[in-house]
Design an enzyme around this catalytic site. Sequence first.
Site, PDB file in Angstrom:
ATOM      1  N   ARG A  39       0.836  -1.205   0.000  1.00 37.36           N
ATOM      2  CA  ARG A  39       0.000   0.000   0.000  1.00 37.36           C
ATOM      3  C   ARG A  39       0.865   1.248   0.000  1.00 37.36           C
ATOM      4  O   ARG A  39       0.532   2.252  -0.621  1.00 37.36           O
ATOM      5  CB  ARG A  39      -0.903   0.003   1.249  1.00 37.36           C
ATOM      6  CG  ARG A  39      -2.014  -1.027   1.177  1.00 37.36           C
ATOM      7  CD  ARG A  39      -2.733  -1.122   2.513  1.00 37.36           C
ATOM      8  NE  ARG A  39      -3.393   0.120   2.866  1.00 37.36           N
ATOM      9  CZ  ARG A  39      -3.645   0.514   4.114  1.00 37.36           C
ATOM     10  NH1 ARG A  39      -3.272  -0.226   5.134  1.00 37.36           N
ATOM     11  NH2 ARG A  39      -4.266   1.646   4.341  1.00 37.36           N
ATOM     12  N   LEU A  67      -6.029   5.357   2.975  1.00 34.03           N
ATOM     13  CA  LEU A  67      -4.751   5.903   2.523  1.00 34.03           C
ATOM     14  C   LEU A  67      -3.749   5.839   3.667  1.00 34.03           C
ATOM     15  O   LEU A  67      -4.110   6.030   4.827  1.00 34.03           O
ATOM     16  CB  LEU A  67      -4.935   7.358   2.080  1.00 34.03           C
ATOM     17  CG  LEU A  67      -5.789   7.526   0.826  1.00 34.03           C
ATOM     18  CD1 LEU A  67      -6.196   8.984   0.650  1.00 34.03           C
ATOM     19  CD2 LEU A  67      -5.052   7.029  -0.408  1.00 34.03           C
ATOM     20  N   ASN A  81     -12.672  14.040   2.680  1.00 38.03           N
ATOM     21  CA  ASN A  81     -13.583  12.959   2.311  1.00 38.03           C
ATOM     22  C   ASN A  81     -15.004  13.432   2.543  1.00 38.03           C
ATOM     23  O   ASN A  81     -15.257  14.277   3.404  1.00 38.03           O
ATOM     24  CB  ASN A  81     -13.301  11.737   3.189  1.00 38.03           C
ATOM     25  CG  ASN A  81     -14.181  10.544   2.862  1.00 38.03           C
ATOM     26  OD1 ASN A  81     -14.412  10.231   1.695  1.00 38.03           O
ATOM     27  ND2 ASN A  81     -14.682   9.868   3.884  1.00 38.03           N
ATOM     28  N   HIS A  83     -18.845  11.882   3.446  1.00 39.50           N
ATOM     29  CA  HIS A  83     -19.408  10.650   4.004  1.00 39.50           C
ATOM     30  C   HIS A  83     -20.891  10.842   4.305  1.00 39.50           C
ATOM     31  O   HIS A  83     -21.288  11.890   4.829  1.00 39.50           O
ATOM     32  CB  HIS A  83     -18.644  10.263   5.275  1.00 39.50           C
ATOM     33  CG  HIS A  83     -19.130   8.995   5.883  1.00 39.50           C
ATOM     34  ND1 HIS A  83     -18.808   7.755   5.380  1.00 39.50           N
ATOM     35  CD2 HIS A  83     -19.956   8.767   6.928  1.00 39.50           C
ATOM     36  CE1 HIS A  83     -19.409   6.829   6.098  1.00 39.50           C
ATOM     37  NE2 HIS A  83     -20.115   7.410   7.046  1.00 39.50           N
ATOM     38  N   GLY A 117      -7.528   6.568   9.648  1.00 40.05           N
ATOM     39  CA  GLY A 117      -8.643   5.769  10.130  1.00 40.05           C
ATOM     40  C   GLY A 117      -9.782   5.707   9.118  1.00 40.05           C
ATOM     41  O   GLY A 117      -9.709   6.262   8.017  1.00 40.05           O
ATOM     42  N   ASP A 119     -13.106   6.961   8.020  1.00 42.75           N
ATOM     43  CA  ASP A 119     -14.021   8.092   8.155  1.00 42.75           C
ATOM     44  C   ASP A 119     -13.789   8.860   9.457  1.00 42.75           C
ATOM     45  O   ASP A 119     -14.728   9.362  10.076  1.00 42.75           O
ATOM     46  CB  ASP A 119     -15.486   7.625   8.044  1.00 42.75           C
ATOM     47  CG  ASP A 119     -15.749   6.955   6.696  1.00 42.75           C
ATOM     48  OD1 ASP A 119     -15.264   7.474   5.678  1.00 42.75           O
ATOM     49  OD2 ASP A 119     -16.414   5.907   6.668  1.00 42.75           O
TER      50      ASP A 119
HETATM   51  C1  GRF Z   1     -21.091   9.311  -1.471  1.00 42.86           C
HETATM   52  O1  GRF Z   1     -22.368   9.159  -0.936  1.00 42.86           O
HETATM   53  C2  GRF Z   1     -20.094   9.492  -0.367  1.00 42.86           C
HETATM   54  O2  GRF Z   1     -20.633  10.026   0.786  1.00 42.86           O
HETATM   55  C3  GRF Z   1     -19.622   8.101  -0.100  1.00 42.86           C
HETATM   56  O3  GRF Z   1     -19.623   7.476  -1.349  1.00 42.86           O
HETATM   57  C4  GRF Z   1     -20.604   8.065  -2.187  1.00 42.86           C
HETATM   58  C5  GRF Z   1     -19.953   8.373  -3.523  1.00 42.86           C
HETATM   59  O4  GRF Z   1     -20.894   8.792  -4.461  1.00 42.86           O
HETATM   60  N1  GRF Z   1     -18.322   8.136   0.549  1.00 42.86           N
HETATM   61  P1  GRF Z   1     -20.434   9.354  -5.873  1.00 42.86           P
HETATM   62  O5  GRF Z   1     -19.471   8.355  -6.470  1.00 42.86           O
HETATM   63  O6  GRF Z   1     -19.807  10.688  -5.682  1.00 42.86           O
HETATM   64  O7  GRF Z   1     -21.709   9.438  -6.643  1.00 42.86           O
END
Ligand code: GRF
Length: 162
Positions: A39, A67, A81, A83, A117, A119
């Site tokens: 990785r 990562l 990120n 989420h 970690g 998220d």
């Molecule tokens: C999103 O809902 C994000 O929160 C999650 O993965 C999804 C990705 O959606 N981590 P997209 O590929 O941007 O449509």
Amino acid sequence: MIGVLVSGTGTNLQALLDAGLPVAAVASNRFELRDYASRTERDTAMADWLEQQGVRVVVLAGYMHLLTSAFLDRFPNAVVNVHPSLLPEFPGARSVEEQLAAGVAESGATVHLVDEGVDSGPILAQERVAVLDGDTPATLHARIQELEHRLLPRVVGELCAR
Ligand code: GRF
């Protein structure tokens, strides 16, 4: 310049482009782990490539791999990120299903700085949405994504302006 890592459908990438943000590089399955000895080697190759494209801010938009510090240390405080939950509640890949199974009244979208970690990392912005009677993972996720498509370009724009 922004680099975007995706593994999913790319709607958040599209939202960044629609907002006119300077996306210089997109990586999806280009850096398969099996092509690299470790990785760390994969992450170093990916960071090298993004740097060559002039990337300073990296956005994980549905990127499903963790990562390592070999990547994160190259873009300090500049990897974000998005989420589909009100973090720190419900991290992980099955977040929307788990929120429905738990019977939560509210969900949301979170944009946060990335650490090693799952998220985790400091939260930069969050928006809430009500869970409705009869919601399925698909209907709830679709409403969360509307928030994501507003929130992510705003936060990324702010990071680029630093
Ligand atoms: C999103 O809902 C994000 O929160 C999650 O993965 C999804 C990705 O959606 N981590 P997209 O590929 O941007 O449509």
